[in-house]
Scaffold this active site. Structure first.
Site, PDB file in Angstrom:
ATOM      1  N   GLU A 186      46.197  22.347  89.303  1.00  0.00           N
ATOM      2  CA  GLU A 186      46.622  23.346  88.323  1.00  0.00           C
ATOM      3  C   GLU A 186      46.771  24.725  88.971  1.00  0.00           C
ATOM      4  OE1 GLU A 186      43.990  23.326  84.984  1.00  0.00           O
ATOM      5  OE2 GLU A 186      44.217  21.163  84.623  1.00  0.00           O
ATOM      6  N   GLU A 228      35.016  23.739  81.001  1.00  0.00           N
ATOM      7  CA  GLU A 228      35.410  24.761  81.966  1.00  0.00           C
ATOM      8  C   GLU A 228      34.258  25.134  82.897  1.00  0.00           C
ATOM      9  OE1 GLU A 228      38.319  26.025  82.591  1.00  0.00           O
ATOM     10  OE2 GLU A 228      39.453  25.142  80.938  1.00  0.00           O
ATOM     11  N   PHE A 260      54.507  27.835  78.255  1.00  0.00           N
ATOM     12  CA  PHE A 260      53.060  27.835  78.035  1.00  0.00           C
ATOM     13  C   PHE A 260      52.701  28.925  77.038  1.00  0.00           C
ATOM     14  CE2 PHE A 260      48.835  29.549  79.129  1.00  0.00           C
ATOM     15  CZ  PHE A 260      48.081  28.438  78.836  1.00  0.00           C
TER      16      PHE A 260
END
Length: 215
Positions: free
Chosen positions: A172, A122, A37
């Site tokens: 997540e 978000e 990542f």
């Protein structure tokens, strides 16, 4: 002694134009040490020095590559409130107070997504709020000494709920608590040392300035 006008002109020159550009850096080697990542790269380079035309000797640096990111402070002028989120952060793992940090809503840009689209998405995921009256505050490197991440900071109005709650994307690994604060809490939060990351401090200092103008 330099006059005030001379100092002002000198300051404006510094703000308007950097001393050097990327053309003044010579890359001698690049090697990726890790790809995930985030990516970690070992870079060999030398760069021009301020005095004369000489370059530095070749130096080695580890460069952490992180995706571009954006964050937003959401506030509600009608209620005179703003919202912060709290979540676990591995970077604060050894923080003696707590690895759970108070932050503005934020996330990384998805592909060629714009910062505005990122924070709208978000905000829904981390607070359940739709935002409006979006205002760009700053774009900056949070830690340019070792990291390539570029962060876009915004403020936006929202119709805040009457109380906080738990949000995030469980698939997540997100477990996010939404906190609501009164405008009157800003000075206390900035004083007490509980806020430990640049975006939330910058955003609350901005909001404090706005509320002072209207009082």
């Amino acid at each position: 002694m330099k006059s005030a006008d001379f100092i002002l002109i000198e300051l404006m020159n510094i703000l308007d134009q950097a001393s050097f550009s990327c053309q003044d850096v010579e890359i001698t080697s690049r090697e990726f040490l890790f790809r995930g990542f985030i990516q970690v790269e070992k870079v060999g380079l030398r760069h021009r020095q301020f005095e004369g035309t000489a370059y530095t000797p070749v130096i080695q640096r580890e460069l952490i590559h992180r995706p571009e990111a954006a964050g937003v402070l959401i506030y509600d002028d009608q209620q005179q409130k703003f919202a912060l989120i709290e979540q676990f952060r591995v970077g604060a793992l050894d923080d003696t107070h707590s690895p759970w940090q108070l932050e503005v809503i934020a996330g990384v840009l998805d592909g060629d997504e714009s910062p505005e689209s990122c924070i709208q998405r978000e905000s829904l995921e981390e607070s359940g709020c739709e935002i409006f009256d979006l205002q760009h505050l700053f774009s900056f490197y949070p830690s340019a000494g070792a990291c390539s991440e570029f962060f876009h900071l915004y403020a936006a109005q929202a119709h805040l709920p009457q109380e906080g709650g738990i949000f995030g994307m469980p698939d997540e690994g997100e477990d996010i608590r939404l906190h609501l604060f009164d405008y009157a809490d800003i000075a206390r939060l900035l004083r007490q040392g509980r806020l430990c990351n640049a975006p939330v401090i910058m955003a609350l200092q901005w909001l404090q300035q706005q509320t002072n103008k209207t009082n």
